[in-house]
Design a protein around this motif. Structure first.
Motif, PDB file in Angstrom:
ATOM      1  N   HIS A  62       4.394  12.865   7.025  1.00  0.00           N
ATOM      2  CA  HIS A  62       5.203  11.643   6.902  1.00  0.00           C
ATOM      3  C   HIS A  62       4.828  10.585   7.938  1.00  0.00           C
ATOM      4  CE1 HIS A  62       8.288  14.342   4.747  1.00  0.00           C
ATOM      5  NE2 HIS A  62       7.544  13.712   3.879  1.00  0.00           N
TER       6      HIS A  62
ATOM      7  N   VAL B 137       1.365   9.186   6.790  1.00  0.00           N
ATOM      8  CA  VAL B 137       1.386   8.332   5.590  1.00  0.00           C
ATOM      9  C   VAL B 137       2.191   7.055   5.836  1.00  0.00           C
ATOM     10  CG1 VAL B 137       2.030   8.253   3.153  1.00  0.00           C
ATOM     11  CG2 VAL B 137       1.037  10.327   4.102  1.00  0.00           C
ATOM     12  N   ARG B 138       3.156   7.131   6.773  1.00  0.00           N
ATOM     13  CA  ARG B 138       3.889   5.916   7.180  1.00  0.00           C
ATOM     14  C   ARG B 138       2.914   4.818   7.572  1.00  0.00           C
ATOM     15  NH1 ARG B 138       7.575   6.287  12.561  1.00  0.00           N
ATOM     16  NH2 ARG B 138       5.511   6.422  13.491  1.00  0.00           N
TER      17      ARG B 138
ATOM     18  N   GLY C 212       0.795   3.113   4.273  1.00  0.00           N
ATOM     19  CA  GLY C 212       1.459   2.018   3.565  1.00  0.00           C
ATOM     20  C   GLY C 212       1.248   1.987   2.066  1.00  0.00           C
ATOM     21  N   ARG C 213       0.964   3.126   1.476  1.00  0.00           N
ATOM     22  CA  ARG C 213       0.814   3.176   0.019  1.00  0.00           C
ATOM     23  C   ARG C 213       1.887   4.083  -0.571  1.00  0.00           C
ATOM     24  NH1 ARG C 213      -0.445  -0.664  -1.877  1.00  0.00           N
ATOM     25  NH2 ARG C 213      -1.159   0.290  -3.797  1.00  0.00           N
ATOM     26  N   PRO C 214       2.194   3.943  -1.889  1.00  0.00           N
ATOM     27  CA  PRO C 214       3.191   4.819  -2.526  1.00  0.00           C
ATOM     28  C   PRO C 214       2.847   6.288  -2.271  1.00  0.00           C
ATOM     29  CG  PRO C 214       2.661   3.026  -3.993  1.00  0.00           C
ATOM     30  CD  PRO C 214       1.712   2.919  -2.831  1.00  0.00           C
ATOM     31  N   PHE C 215       3.879   7.055  -1.955  1.00  0.00           N
ATOM     32  CA  PHE C 215       3.661   8.409  -1.441  1.00  0.00           C
ATOM     33  C   PHE C 215       4.394   9.443  -2.279  1.00  0.00           C
ATOM     34  CE2 PHE C 215       5.589  11.665   1.460  1.00  0.00           C
ATOM     35  CZ  PHE C 215       4.462  12.460   1.557  1.00  0.00           C
ATOM     36  N   LEU C 216       3.685  10.507  -2.637  1.00  0.00           N
ATOM     37  CA  LEU C 216       4.269  11.628  -3.367  1.00  0.00           C
ATOM     38  C   LEU C 216       4.119  12.869  -2.490  1.00  0.00           C
ATOM     39  CD1 LEU C 216       2.572  10.810  -6.801  1.00  0.00           C
ATOM     40  CD2 LEU C 216       4.862  10.142  -6.079  1.00  0.00           C
ATOM     41  N   GLY C 217       5.233  13.396  -2.027  1.00  0.00           N
ATOM     42  CA  GLY C 217       5.218  14.514  -1.076  1.00  0.00           C
ATOM     43  C   GLY C 217       5.069  15.859  -1.771  1.00  0.00           C
TER      44      GLY C 217
ATOM     45  N   ASP D 198      -3.668   3.928  -5.316  1.00  0.00           N
ATOM     46  CA  ASP D 198      -2.397   3.864  -6.048  1.00  0.00           C
ATOM     47  C   ASP D 198      -1.343   4.786  -5.444  1.00  0.00           C
ATOM     48  OD1 ASP D 198      -3.105   1.982  -8.095  1.00  0.00           O
ATOM     49  OD2 ASP D 198      -4.368   3.539  -8.975  1.00  0.00           O
ATOM     50  N   TYR D 199      -1.759   5.964  -5.019  1.00  0.00           N
ATOM     51  CA  TYR D 199      -0.818   6.926  -4.430  1.00  0.00           C
ATOM     52  C   TYR D 199      -1.504   7.726  -3.331  1.00  0.00           C
ATOM     53  CZ  TYR D 199       1.635   6.268  -8.858  1.00  0.00           C
ATOM     54  OH  TYR D 199       2.263   5.715  -9.936  1.00  0.00           O
TER      55      TYR D 199
END
Lengths: 334, 334
Positions: B94, B97-98, B101-106, B79-80
């Motif tokens: 970055h 995680v690029r 391909g999943r929703p990302f919380l930094g 999910d994240y």
């Protein structure tokens, strides 16, 4: 479960309330369009600090403490501070939050950091892990210019596609209970990188990320664009905003009647900010000022804030990498 | 409510499960004490990348994808992704995680970022906002040295109190269901700054933050130090570790029998890492390797991981600021 399998969006069971906001801006922002919606306008970009970075920190500290004071809460009532900024190792944030003295969760989403902090803040409240917390971001024209581009003293000419980093900070208190607009839904974005490499052209780089998150938000929630009175992206500027409108036109959707970019709302044309405003504070000072006031006065009832962030660094640019971008959407309703 | 008013600690109602972990390290770490607990050891600090930064990114990408694959999940089940690193604007993260391909919380908590990501990840799972997510961090000796101190090519002599930034990445999958150790409680820290200014001496700067969070954790939860089989701080090194033991001794508590620092567990004495290991990867490669394996084999049943972070930047140092520090604690139990 507040999030359906395979979807990117959360719908909050007990939507958290934004019980207060506060903001502070530099003199150029104060001389712009939204003057009446700022709590404090600095007389210059240093505000008696010994560096621009310390000025940025002091702005954030002021914004956080003012948002808490406006709500008549004690600082000790704040369970967490969620905050971030654009400076290396979040210098603006850490020296501000050091003086707040509450548990701290550090966030980084470049200029999308306010929306990111609102999403995580809302999950902490709705999930029962906090009853009250503060979310804040800052940016400063001179700290950003010297870190990302050139020291402003050099007077380097800026291309017309470039944007002007907002000097300012915006903070809010998010609570389980109380009066104010509520965070009803949120869509955390994926990193989108279409291969652009010009660090002066952030709007075009970020527009596809904004469109992707908006598209997911509409699909996941079943809401149409006109469900919202207004949709605001964070800092795409005039070029990026036009691209988002075009990307939706290609899907047969006219976004133009309900869509604006915070980066186009801050400076007057004569202020020569080129393609508009940018920075963490772009969406933050507009949301915590104009948008929040319009919600409180019921001139707006449902808005979608889409924080937009460019996740490059000077090192990634020097190593000829393209610019990864992200956008996070937060629905706020009275 | 999972958190009592006035307390800093969360106790999870349905403790999220760490269903898998993965890690990857550089050659010096691979030649250290915990060799058998690493999934992959690079042959050199570049691993066929064109820069150290790109090597750091590729390590994190590998760790995230491997943790997901070990768990037999598809990437789309995540999910994240919650992640961060030490580089300016999280360059390591970055670009990794690029490619996920999943929703990302930094996240940014300097070397406490893994614990920070585990806390927020656990609240997202326990709050019903996600069923499965990935948490990851990275650091790299050469990227950190050239950003924070001197390019390694210069061969600048390091003082004996300095620590050696770990080249590596650790990732984990946290799930609502499944087999594995569970995150039962967490204590998010406040920023603590005792006025130290030497950026070579991170251990002494961070030790008071670690002690503060530990103290809050024990008070909030009513647990004694010996509730845990072991308490691990992230990267205080030998000097910081001794200080934490002393700070508790002053309170009449002997922590020494149940306490170790991950920074003292990675390099052999002959490897000349001075006061020990540091970096986001210090706690990450020890937790995702040795500690996780000991939990799975039931050699350890209850541990407390205390991520420690120094929140300064080169700019704050140049502006003669002291070093703000933070520590976040996560209880993990079989």
């Amino acid at each position: 479960m507040n999030k359906k399998r395979g979807q990117q969006s959360i719908v909050f069971a007990s939507p958290p309330v934004i019980t207060s906001t506060a903001n502070i801006v530099g003199p150029m922002e104060g001389d712009g369009i939204l003057t009446e919606f700022y709590d404090r306008i600095l007389k210059d970009n240093l505000d008696d600090n010994s560096s621009w970075e310390k000025c940025e920190s002091s702005m954030m500290e002021w914004a956080i403490k003012t948002a808490i004071a406006k709500e008549c809460s004690a600082i000790d009532d704040i369970d967490y501070v969620l905050a971030g900024d654009l400076l290396n190792q979040l210098m603006g944030t850490h020296f501000a939050v050091r003086n707040v003295g509450r548990p701290f969760l550090g966030m980084y989403g470049a200029c999308s950091t306010l929306a990111l902090s609102m999403i995580i803040g809302a999950t902490l409240i709705d999930g029962g892990f906090a009853s009250k917390l503060a979310a804040a971001v800052s940016s400063h024209h001179d700290t950003a210019e010297r870190q990302y581009r050139f020291p402003t003293e050099l007077g380097v000419q800026r291309p017309m596609i470039s944007q002007w980093t907002v000097t300012g900070s915006g903070a809010m208190v998010i609570s389980a209970n109380g009066d104010g607009p509520r965070i009803t839904a949120a869509t955390a974005g994926k990193i989108v990188d279409i291969g652009l490499k010009d660090p002066n052209a952030m709007g075009p780089a970020m527009a596809p990320a904004a469109a992707d998150t908006l598209w997911r938000h509409f699909n996941d929630t079943g809401r149409q664009p006109n469900y919202y009175d207004m949709i605001y992206t964070g800092d795409l500027g005039s070029v990026g905003k036009a691209l988002v409108i075009n990307l939706f036109k290609e899907k047969g959707i006219d976004l133009s009647t309900v869509y604006e970019d915070c980066g186009c709302m801050i400076f007057r044309k004569e202020q020569d900010a080129h393609a508009g405003a940018s920075g963490c504070a772009s969406s933050a000072v507009v949301f915590t000022g104009y948008i929040y006031q319009m919600l409180m006065r019921q001139k707006l009832r449902k808005i979608l804030l889409v924080g937009t962030g460019s996740l490059h660094s000077t090192t990634s640019y020097q190593q000829k990498e393209s610019i990864p971008c992200i956008a996070h959407a937060v629905a706020v309703e009275m």
